[in-house]
Write a protein that holds these residues in place. Structure first.
Motif, short mmCIF file in Angstrom:
data_model
loop_
_atom_site.label_atom_id
_atom_site.label_comp_id
_atom_site.label_asym_id
_atom_site.label_seq_id
_atom_site.Cartn_x
_atom_site.Cartn_y
_atom_site.Cartn_z
N THR A 370 1.01 -1.28 -0.33
CA THR A 370 0.19 -0.44 0.04
C THR A 370 0.67 1.21 0.22
O THR A 370 2.14 1.43 0.20
CB THR A 370 -0.73 -0.05 1.05
N ARG A 371 0.35 2.38 -0.35
CA ARG A 371 0.86 3.48 -0.52
C ARG A 371 0.38 4.70 -0.52
O ARG A 371 -0.92 4.63 -0.31
CB ARG A 371 0.88 4.19 -2.34
N LEU A 372 0.44 5.63 0.79
CA LEU A 372 0.02 6.68 1.64
C LEU A 372 -0.21 7.58 0.33
O LEU A 372 0.92 7.94 0.89
CB LEU A 372 -0.38 6.66 3.12
N GLU A 373 -1.67 8.29 0.09
CA GLU A 373 -1.35 9.57 -0.26
C GLU A 373 -2.41 10.68 -0.21
O GLU A 373 -2.89 10.49 -0.09
CB GLU A 373 -1.33 9.42 -1.68
N ASN A 374 -2.32 11.68 0.16
CA ASN A 374 -3.49 12.65 0.85
C ASN A 374 -3.71 12.06 1.78
O ASN A 374 -6.07 12.75 1.74
CB ASN A 374 -3.72 13.11 0.10
N GLY A 375 -3.60 11.34 2.67
CA GLY A 375 -4.25 10.58 3.42
C GLY A 375 -5.24 9.60 3.18
O GLY A 375 -5.89 8.94 4.00
N ARG A 376 -4.98 8.90 2.19
CA ARG A 376 -5.85 8.00 1.87
C ARG A 376 -4.34 6.89 1.18
O ARG A 376 -4.28 7.19 0.66
CB ARG A 376 -6.07 8.20 0.03
N PHE A 377 -5.65 5.51 1.60
CA PHE A 377 -4.21 4.68 0.86
C PHE A 377 -4.29 3.75 -0.47
O PHE A 377 -5.77 3.51 -0.74
CB PHE A 377 -4.23 3.45 2.00
N TYR A 378 -3.87 4.01 -1.52
CA TYR A 378 -3.60 3.19 -3.06
C TYR A 378 -3.43 1.86 -2.46
O TYR A 378 -1.71 1.87 -2.21
CB TYR A 378 -3.37 3.97 -3.55
N THR A 379 -3.53 0.95 -3.53
CA THR A 379 -2.45 -0.55 -3.88
C THR A 379 -1.43 0.01 -4.92
O THR A 379 -1.53 0.80 -5.36
CB THR A 379 -3.14 -1.73 -4.66
N ASN A 380 -0.27 -0.59 -4.10
CA ASN A 380 1.25 -0.87 -4.48
C ASN A 380 1.99 -1.79 -4.83
O ASN A 380 2.72 -2.18 -4.53
CB ASN A 380 1.53 0.52 -3.53
N GLY A 381 1.43 -3.15 -4.53
CA GLY A 381 1.89 -4.50 -4.96
C GLY A 381 0.77 -5.71 -5.31
O GLY A 381 -0.24 -5.18 -5.27
N GLY A 382 1.42 -6.91 -4.91
CA GLY A 382 0.83 -7.84 -5.84
C GLY A 382 -0.27 -8.29 -4.21
O GLY A 382 -1.68 -8.49 -4.07
N ARG A 383 0.50 -8.30 -3.12
CA ARG A 383 -0.09 -8.55 -1.93
C ARG A 383 -0.31 -7.53 -1.05
O ARG A 383 0.38 -6.74 -1.21
CB ARG A 383 0.26 -9.77 -0.81
N VAL A 384 -2.14 -6.79 -1.07
CA VAL A 384 -1.93 -5.19 -0.56
C VAL A 384 -2.33 -5.32 0.66
O VAL A 384 -1.69 -4.85 1.31
CB VAL A 384 -3.27 -4.95 -1.38
N ILE A 385 -2.96 -6.19 1.58
CA ILE A 385 -3.46 -5.80 3.10
C ILE A 385 -3.83 -7.34 3.82
O ILE A 385 -4.41 -7.56 2.58
CB ILE A 385 -4.77 -4.40 3.11
N GLY A 386 -3.89 -7.08 4.90
CA GLY A 386 -3.75 -8.23 5.87
C GLY A 386 -4.51 -8.10 7.09
O GLY A 386 -4.20 -7.05 7.31
N VAL A 387 -5.68 -9.28 7.18
CA VAL A 387 -5.52 -8.78 8.42
C VAL A 387 -5.56 -10.01 9.17
O VAL A 387 -6.25 -11.20 8.96
CB VAL A 387 -7.52 -8.50 8.63
N THR A 388 -5.76 -10.26 10.14
CA THR A 388 -5.13 -11.64 11.46
C THR A 388 -6.16 -11.02 12.66
O THR A 388 -6.35 -10.08 13.46
CB THR A 388 -3.56 -11.12 11.70
N ALA A 389 -7.33 -11.78 12.86
CA ALA A 389 -7.93 -12.03 14.31
C ALA A 389 -7.20 -12.69 14.83
O ALA A 389 -7.53 -13.81 14.58
CB ALA A 389 -9.78 -12.61 13.52
N THR A 390 -7.73 -12.91 16.22
CA THR A 390 -6.72 -14.00 17.42
C THR A 390 -8.18 -14.57 18.55
O THR A 390 -8.89 -13.62 18.43
CB THR A 390 -6.19 -13.92 18.56
N ALA A 391 -8.62 -15.19 18.40
CA ALA A 391 -9.44 -16.06 19.50
C ALA A 391 -9.43 -17.07 20.18
O ALA A 391 -8.44 -17.70 19.76
CB ALA A 391 -11.18 -16.51 19.08
#
Ligand code: AMP
Ligand code: GLY
Length: 435
Positions: A370-391
């Motif tokens: 990801t890339r940050l520009e003017n407070g917004r995120f834009y894609t900048n790669g193949g794998r872009v973003i992930g989330v992790t949840a624990t339980a």
């Protein structure tokens, strides 16, 4: 302390978030980092392989501790260079990083020290390699000769070709050794027997004397559901890995982890850092499929959120060879990480798509491309973003991770819908697990 983390993926984002918890970490820099990481630390636009600039930066910014996460700078000797400049680091020297950077080195080490792995031969002559393939396939049906061909050097995770037939194996040799699909990394190849069984990733801290394996995990390497599609850097992970029982852990410690550490010492290549064991649990016992000289990605995104002890304290203890004095405690919870990627990945994909991030609740959000520009995120790669949840249960972790990832969208985004499904199915057959 001034801390510097080298790298720019989800793994590095997870490292920064964990390091930040230590009050000693006053200032954290990421080189080069990514858009999302700049919310957690200061990103500096220096490439992870630009060793001269990194060393200059470290001296100029009075860095007290550096964490080198990716394989390339480790193999290029960044840790050696930083040590020469008097800077403490977490990560192996170039000599020790050979355990990942050269498959021939790793295989010879395992053979010499009887560390269980797939049977293999090494070749630097393509004709000899072809003859060997013929000898291995002699007397077998054309479609019943499975072999694995591996380029010796680093190949962006693409240097391993699983071949179901003699012809495929020969084509792999041609691609790697003659057409040089991976450049110099294909000067030598390893041809090994095809093994079967569940795969397990173990990240272990070691200072060359003590080995502390962290909770086991399971990567999901293929791009599409049910392990279909091309191999990727990893589309998601879960921890713990239900196939990795206490009994198997004991066998691995005795037959794999400690012998590997001792073997590296005997080679004068003491390994300090995070050693990644890629294991396959075959019917004849666990076998080493690969070593990585670093934290895995995405495994780190599920393992670090389950680490209760302080990461920076552990990393400093590794550097100072006093890991045995440190307590490393893992949470008894489960974790699931799901990654969203750009349409087309792992092949060609477009960049620059606006990313919308809604309410991801309790989940941790790790940025990679990801890339940050003017407070917004834009894609900048193949794998872009992930989330992790624990339980407390894996089922709940998977459910929460999907709820969170579904709040993140961008044009062409895709993720696997079955991260954790195999682990959930397996757990029904396992005893002694905590979930
Ligand atoms: P690597 O790039 O070394 O992680 O290998 C990529 C993947 O290839 C591994 O995760 C395994 O799924 C598979 N693989 C590697 N070596 C073997 C082997 N000897 N037998 C079966 N599968 C293998
Ligand atoms: N997830 C595998 C790796 O980091 O190489």
């Amino acid at each position: 302390m001034n801390i510097m983390v080298i790298g720019s993926g989800g793994r590095e984002h997870a490292l920064v978030k964990a390091i930040k918890k230590n009050p000693l970490a006053e200032k954290i820099y990421a080189l080069p980092g990514n858009g999302g990481m700049s919310l957690d630390c200061e990103c500096v636009n220096i490439k992870a392989t630009d060793l001269d600039s990194i060393v200059d930066f470290a001296i100029g910014h009075k860095i007290d501790f550096a964490v080198v996460a990716p394989d390339d700078p480790l193999a290029l000797g960044l840790v050696d260079r930083l040590h020469d400049a008097g800077i403490k680091c977490f990560g192996p020297t170039a000599k020790a990083a050979r355990i990942e950077a050269s498959k021939v080195f790793a295989k010879e080490l395992m053979k010499e020290y009887s560390i269980p792995t797939a049977r293999y031969e090494t070749f630097c002559d393509p004709e000899k390699a072809m003859e060997y393939i013929d000898s291995q396939c002699a007397g077998k049906a054309a479609n019943a000769c499975s072999l694995v061909v591996k380029a010796d050097g680093l190949a962006l995770g693409k240097g391993v070709i699983i071949c179901a037939t003699r012809e495929e194996a020969k084509k792999a040799i041609k691609d790697i050794m003659i057409d040089r699909a991976f450049g110099k990394s294909g000067e030598r190849v390893v041809i090994e027997e095809y093994l079967e069984g569940p795969e397990v990733s173990i990240l272990a801290f070691t200072d060359g004397e003590t080995v502390v394996p962290l909770v086991s995990s399971m990567d999901h390497k293929r791009a599409l559901d049910e392990d279909k599609g091309l191999n990727t850097g990893g589309m998601g992970a879960v921890a713990p890995n239900p196939y990795y029982t206490e009994e198997i852990a004991e066998i691995c410690m005795r037959d794999i982890f400690m012998p590997t550490i001792r073997a590296m010492n005997a080679r004068g290549a003491t390994f300090r850092g995070c050693l990644y064991f890629g294991l396959m649990l075959t019917k004849d016992g666990p076998r080493v499929i690969e070593y990585n000289c670093r934290f895995g990605d995405p495994e780190t995104q599920v393992v670090l959120p389950l680490l209760k002890s302080d990461l920076l304290d552990i990393m400093m203890a590794v550097e100072d060879s006093r890991l045995k004095d440190i307590e490393v405690e893992m949470s008894r919870e489960c974790a699931c990480c799901v990654i969203k990627a750009s349409a087309g990945y792992p092949e060609a994909y477009e960049k620059g798509k606006l990313i919308e991030i809604g309410d991801t609740g309790e989940a941790l959000v790790f940025h990679s491309g990801t890339r940050l520009e003017n407070g917004r995120f834009y894609t900048n790669g193949g794998r872009v973003i992930g989330v992790t949840a624990t339980a407390a249960t894996l089922g709940d972790a998977v459910k929460s991770a999907y709820e969170a990832i579904d709040k993140i969208s961008f044009d062409g985004a895709f993720c696997r819908r079955d991260i954790g499904a195999k682990a959930l199915k397996a757990k029904g057959r396992q005893e002694g697990l905590w979930y």
